[in-house]
Design a protein around this motif. Structure first.
Motif, PDB file in Angstrom:
ATOM      1  N   TYR A   1      -7.463   7.501  -6.823  1.00  0.00           N
ATOM      2  CA  TYR A   1      -6.588   6.806  -5.883  1.00  0.00           C
ATOM      3  C   TYR A   1      -5.137   7.246  -6.074  1.00  0.00           C
ATOM      4  N   PRO A   2      -4.820   8.483  -5.748  1.00  0.00           N
ATOM      5  CA  PRO A   2      -3.444   8.949  -5.943  1.00  0.00           C
ATOM      6  C   PRO A   2      -2.483   8.242  -4.984  1.00  0.00           C
ATOM      7  N   ASP A   3      -1.323   7.873  -5.498  1.00  0.00           N
ATOM      8  CA  ASP A   3      -0.272   7.250  -4.674  1.00  0.00           C
ATOM      9  C   ASP A   3      -0.748   5.973  -4.003  1.00  0.00           C
ATOM     10  N   HIS A   4      -1.623   5.234  -4.681  1.00  0.00           N
ATOM     11  CA  HIS A   4      -2.134   3.975  -4.143  1.00  0.00           C
ATOM     12  C   HIS A   4      -2.215   2.963  -5.284  1.00  0.00           C
ATOM     13  N   PRO A   5      -1.980   1.669  -5.015  1.00  0.00           N
ATOM     14  CA  PRO A   5      -2.030   0.671  -6.090  1.00  0.00           C
ATOM     15  C   PRO A   5      -3.339   0.654  -6.878  1.00  0.00           C
ATOM     16  N   LEU A   6      -4.453   1.048  -6.257  1.00  0.00           N
ATOM     17  CA  LEU A   6      -5.715   1.079  -6.999  1.00  0.00           C
ATOM     18  C   LEU A   6      -5.699   2.142  -8.097  1.00  0.00           C
ATOM     19  N   GLY A   7      -4.749   3.044  -8.046  1.00  0.00           N
ATOM     20  CA  GLY A   7      -4.596   4.045  -9.095  1.00  0.00           C
ATOM     21  C   GLY A   7      -3.588   3.657 -10.161  1.00  0.00           C
TER      22      GLY A   7
ATOM     23  N   SER B   1      -2.780  -5.647 -10.231  1.00  0.00           N
ATOM     24  CA  SER B   1      -2.088  -4.395  -9.953  1.00  0.00           C
ATOM     25  C   SER B   1      -2.295  -3.888  -8.532  1.00  0.00           C
ATOM     26  N   ARG B   2      -3.405  -4.250  -7.863  1.00  0.00           N
ATOM     27  CA  ARG B   2      -3.596  -3.729  -6.501  1.00  0.00           C
ATOM     28  C   ARG B   2      -2.691  -4.408  -5.479  1.00  0.00           C
ATOM     29  N   TYR B   3      -2.046  -5.502  -5.868  1.00  0.00           N
ATOM     30  CA  TYR B   3      -1.109  -6.188  -4.981  1.00  0.00           C
ATOM     31  C   TYR B   3       0.338  -5.785  -5.270  1.00  0.00           C
TER      32      TYR B   3
END
Length: 426
Positions: A152-158, A38-40
C-alpha cells in the motif's frame, strides 16, 4: 452450538452497548472498541492514534498521575490493557466479579476525561518502541511494516502504527485533543461487558458513566485511492543470522462473502503441525524452524501472507516452496478430510469463546464495531457451507503468483537477490 446470551442497547448519544452475562465464570471483562487507528491518519498525523492511546494512561481528573491511575485499577484486581490496530483501538479491563461495576466507571473516566499530561515522558517511551523497528541507519526493518508499505504505497494502510520519529516529536496537546474529540465519541464506539455480572446493574453503570460522551459520528475509512503498487519486491539489508521472508497477496475484506472461504483456506494451509505449511516447509524440507500462512482481513480489504525466517541462502528455496504450495491448491481442491478438520477446529475455537470473557468481548465488540454478524451460529453456518472447490476457487482467484508481493529483511547478496526477483517477476 451454545449461543452467547447477548443483550444490546444504544445510549441516547448513540453509544452501542453489548452485555453478555456468563455466570459460570469468576471474572468479567469490560472493553471499549473505537474506530481509530493508523488507517484513519494522514502522513502528518501518522502515529497520533497510538500516541493518544498511551497518553490516556497518564491520568484523569480524579486520578491525576499515571501511578495513581494504575494503582486504582490494580486495587480493583486488574490491569488496563490497550492496543492500537490499523483500523480500531481497544481498551480491556478484566476484574473479579465484585469490582466490575467500579471498573466500568473507571474505564469511562479514562476514555472521557484524560489529562494528557506527562507528555515528555511518554514520548521517550514511544521513541524506544519505534527504535525497536529501525536499524542503525534508521531504516524500517519490521517485516510487517515493510511488507505493508510495499502493498500500500502512499496510503494509510501502508503506515506503521507507531508512526515515524519526526511525527512523534512534533505532536502536542492540541493535536491529541483534536484527535480525541474526533474519534472518542459515542457513535464511533462500542462498549462490551462479558462474564460474571448483573446486567441490570452494569447497564445502569454504563449509562451513568458514559453519559455526556460527545455524540460525534462513526468514522468511515477512505474507500478509494488504494492503488496496487507496480513494484512487487522490496529488500531491506539488516544484519542477523536469518532473512525474514514474506510473500503476500491482496484479498477482499472481512465483510466479503468470500471471507469464510479465505478463513478456511488459511486453516487448510496452516492450522497445526499436520497442515501443509508446517509439513512441507519445516518437516519435509527443513527450511525453517517455523512458518505460517494466514489472511489479515480488514473491513474492506485484506492481505494473505506466507512467512518464515530462514538462513540467508535458503530464501529462494523458501519462496519456491511457497509457490509450489500455492500452485497445488490452485490446481487441485484440498481433500474433504482436510476441509472437515479445518472446520471442526474452527468450530471448536468458536465454542470456547464463552470460556474467556476477553475472547467473548472481542468477538462481539469488534463484530458490532464493523457491523458484522455477532451470533456464533451465524458465523458457524457461513463456514459450514464452504466446499473444497470453493477453497480452490479463492486460491486461484487471489493467490496468483503474477500478483504476489515479496518482502525480505536480512542479508542477501547479488545472485540471491537476482534469483528472488526472478521468482516474483516470472
Amino acid at each position: 452450538m451454545p449461543e452467547l446470551p447477548a443483550q444490546s442497547f444504544t445510549s441516547a448519544g448513540g453509544l452501542r452497548v453489548r452485555l453478555i452475562p456468563l455466570p459460570h465464570l469468576q471474572s468479567a471483562t469490560v472493553s471499549v472498541f473505537l474506530r481509530v487507528g493508523s488507517r484513519y491518519e494522514t502522513t502528518q498525523t501518522n502515529g497520533l492514534s497510538h500516541f493518544l492511546e498511551h497518553m490516556l494512561y497518564r491520568g484523569t481528573e480524579t486520578h491525576r498521575a499515571a501511578h495513581e491511575l494504575s494503582l486504582a485499577i490494580e486495587q480493583l484486581g486488574g490491569t488496563l490493557d490497550a492496543a492500537t490496530h490499523v483500523d480500531f483501538t481497544s481498551y480491556d479491563l478484566t476484574l473479579p466479579a465484585e469490582t466490575i461495576a467500579q471498573g466500568v466507571g473507571l474505564l469511562a473516566e479514562v476514555l472521557r476525561q484524560p489529562l494528557l499530561t506527562e507528555m515528555s515522558i511518554e514520548k521517550q517511551i514511544i521513541r524506544e518502541e519505534i527504535l525497536e523497528d529501525l536499524n542503525e541507519d534508521g531504516q524500517q526493518i519490521d517485516i510487517d511494516n515493510v511488507s505493508r508499505r510495499l502493498l500500500y504505497p502512499d496510503h494509510p494502510l501502508g503506515f506503521s502504527i507507531p508512526g515515524p520519529l519526526e511525527n512523534l516529536e512534533r505532536f502536542d496537546t492540541d493535536a491529541l485533543r483534536r484527535h480525541h474529540a474526533a474519534h472518542y465519541t459515542a457513535k464511533n464506539a462500542v462498549v462490551c461487558v462479558a462474564g460474571a455480572f448483573d446486567p441490570i446493574e452494569i447497564g445502569e453503570v454504563i449509562r451513568t458513566s458514559f453519559d455526556g460522551m460527545a455524540e460525534g459520528a462513526m468514522i468511515e475509512p477512505a474507500r478509494n485511492g488504494v492503488e496496487r503498487s507496480a513494484t512487487r519486491f522490496d529488500y531491506v539489508h539488516d544484519h542477523g543470522s536469518q532473512t525474514e521472508t514474506r510473500l503476500s497477496f491482496h484479498t477482499p475484506g472481512v465483510a466479503s462473502p468470500e471471507a469464510p472461504t479465505l478463513l478456511l483456506l488459511s486453516r487448510v494451509l496452516d492450522d497445526g503441525l499436520s497442515t501443509r505449511v508446517h509439513q512441507t516447509i519445516c518437516e519435509e524440507r527443513g527450511l525453517a524452524y517455523e512458518a505460517f500462512a494466514g489472511n489479515d482481513s480488514l473491513e474492506d480489504c485484506g492481505v494473505f501472507d506466507f512467512g518464515a525466517s530462514v538462513e540467508h541462502s535458503k530464501a529462494p528455496r523458501l519462496v519456491e516452496t511457497v509457490l509450489e504450495l500455492i500452485e497445488s491448491l490452485r490446481r487441485t481442491p484440498p481433500s474433504s478430510d482436510e476441509v472437515d478438520k479445518a472446520k471442526r477446529r474452527y468450530l471448536w475455537d468458536l465454542r470456547t469463546v464463552r470460556d474467556d470473557p476477553e475472547d467473548t468481548v472481542h468477538f462481539v465488540g469488534t463484530s458490532a464495531l464493523f457491523d458484522l454478524p455477532e451470533r456464533i451460529d451465524a458465523v458457524a453456518n457461513q463456514v459450514a457451507k464452504v466446499t473444497p472447490d470453493d477453497i480452490r476457487d479463492v486460491a486461484e482467484r487471489y493467490l496468483d503468483p503474477k500478483r504476489a508481493y515479496l518482502t525480505c529483511v536480512g542479508v542477501l547478496d547479488g545472485p540471491i537477490l537476482s534469483d528472488l526477483r526472478g521468482l516474483i517477476e516470472a
